[in-house]
Scaffold this motif. Sequence first.
Motif, PDB file in Angstrom:
ATOM      1  N   PHE A   1       5.460 -53.197  12.481  1.00 47.63           N
ATOM      2  CA  PHE A   1       4.610 -52.010  12.450  1.00 47.63           C
ATOM      3  C   PHE A   1       3.944 -51.887  11.101  1.00 47.63           C
ATOM      4  CE2 PHE A   1       8.131 -51.351  15.233  1.00 47.63           C
ATOM      5  CZ  PHE A   1       7.603 -50.713  16.335  1.00 47.63           C
ATOM      6  N   ASP A   2       2.741 -51.356  11.121  1.00 48.72           N
ATOM      7  CA  ASP A   2       2.035 -51.048   9.893  1.00 48.72           C
ATOM      8  C   ASP A   2       1.335 -49.713  10.096  1.00 48.72           C
ATOM      9  OD1 ASP A   2       0.963 -51.278   7.376  1.00 48.72           O
ATOM     10  OD2 ASP A   2      -0.691 -52.580   8.015  1.00 48.72           O
ATOM     11  N   LYS A   3       1.778 -48.680   9.369  1.00 47.23           N
ATOM     12  CA  LYS A   3       1.114 -47.370   9.458  1.00 47.23           C
ATOM     13  C   LYS A   3      -0.294 -47.508   8.899  1.00 47.23           C
ATOM     14  CE  LYS A   3       2.988 -43.482   8.274  1.00 47.23           C
ATOM     15  NZ  LYS A   3       3.741 -42.432   7.564  1.00 47.23           N
TER      16      LYS A   3
ATOM     17  N   HIS B   1      -0.983 -43.870   5.556  1.00 47.72           N
ATOM     18  CA  HIS B   1       0.339 -43.838   4.918  1.00 47.72           C
ATOM     19  C   HIS B   1       0.801 -42.459   4.477  1.00 47.72           C
ATOM     20  CE1 HIS B   1       1.066 -48.115   5.077  1.00 47.72           C
ATOM     21  NE2 HIS B   1      -0.238 -48.265   4.865  1.00 47.72           N
TER      22      HIS B   1
ATOM     23  N   GLU C   1      -0.047 -39.520   6.040  1.00 50.52           N
ATOM     24  CA  GLU C   1      -0.455 -38.606   7.113  1.00 50.52           C
ATOM     25  C   GLU C   1       0.393 -37.339   7.107  1.00 50.52           C
ATOM     26  OE1 GLU C   1      -1.291 -38.709  11.918  1.00 50.52           O
ATOM     27  OE2 GLU C   1      -0.192 -40.335  10.982  1.00 50.52           O
TER      28      GLU C   1
ATOM     29  N   PRO D   1       2.322 -35.737  14.083  1.00 51.04           N
ATOM     30  CA  PRO D   1       1.428 -36.233  13.037  1.00 51.04           C
ATOM     31  C   PRO D   1       0.006 -35.721  13.278  1.00 51.04           C
ATOM     32  CG  PRO D   1       2.793 -37.996  13.918  1.00 51.04           C
ATOM     33  CD  PRO D   1       2.975 -36.817  14.818  1.00 51.04           C
TER      34      PRO D   1
ATOM     35  N   LEU E   1      -0.419 -40.475  14.386  1.00 55.14           N
ATOM     36  CA  LEU E   1       0.348 -41.595  13.849  1.00 55.14           C
ATOM     37  C   LEU E   1      -0.187 -42.946  14.325  1.00 55.14           C
ATOM     38  CD1 LEU E   1       2.781 -42.291  12.004  1.00 55.14           C
ATOM     39  CD2 LEU E   1       4.154 -42.429  14.058  1.00 55.14           C
TER      40      LEU E   1
ATOM     41  N   VAL F   1      -0.798 -46.705  14.422  1.00 55.96           N
ATOM     42  CA  VAL F   1      -0.089 -47.866  13.881  1.00 55.96           C
ATOM     43  C   VAL F   1      -0.767 -49.130  14.377  1.00 55.96           C
ATOM     44  CG1 VAL F   1       2.157 -46.718  13.707  1.00 55.96           C
ATOM     45  CG2 VAL F   1       1.575 -47.979  15.775  1.00 55.96           C
ATOM     46  N   ARG F   2      -0.551 -50.196  13.662  1.00 55.24           N
ATOM     47  CA  ARG F   2      -0.994 -51.510  14.098  1.00 55.24           C
ATOM     48  C   ARG F   2       0.262 -52.287  14.460  1.00 55.24           C
ATOM     49  NH1 ARG F   2      -3.737 -53.205   9.720  1.00 55.24           N
ATOM     50  NH2 ARG F   2      -5.630 -52.307  10.549  1.00 55.24           N
TER      51      ARG F   2
END
Length: 161
Positions: free
Chosen positions: A131-133, A136, A138, A148, A152, A154-155
């Motif tokens: 996962f990559d937010k 960052h 938020e 969120p 939220l 994500v990638r």
Amino acid sequence: MQIARCKAAAGEMLNWEDIQKMKYSWNVACEVLRLVPPLQGTFREATTDFVFNGFSIPKGWKLYWSVPSTHKTEKYFPEPEKFDPSRFEGRGPAPYTFVPFGGGPRMCPGKEYARLEILVFMHNLVKRFKFDKLIHDEKIVVNPIAVPANGLPVRLFPHNA
């Protein structure tokens, strides 16, 4: 990932014994359910007259019970806003202080099925993706539950990538 490493074949499915070993994963899920419970509260009817915090509550009154308020009582959950799965180690929280599935005779009959689904989902998500937010810092907004502000984003990318 420890369970995935113990499997003989890469695509081997989880079995009941694997689920029973996922104690830390369940602690993580419980801490998420404590911080953001699926049910925000419920109404109850007073079955007798009583006094609560100096307020007289007559029999028959409808009362609203707040799950997030229960889950964030500092007496039972020190630093209640902090994410800490270790709260659920050992005997865990005191009875009726952690109630995402209700409690007593009104406990959700699907609690164990939900536990199974949550653990299988978590296992497969962590096993298959990183996962990559995308945002960052938020912010979290409450309306009526905490979410969120931007959903939220994500990638996801496969672990192999």
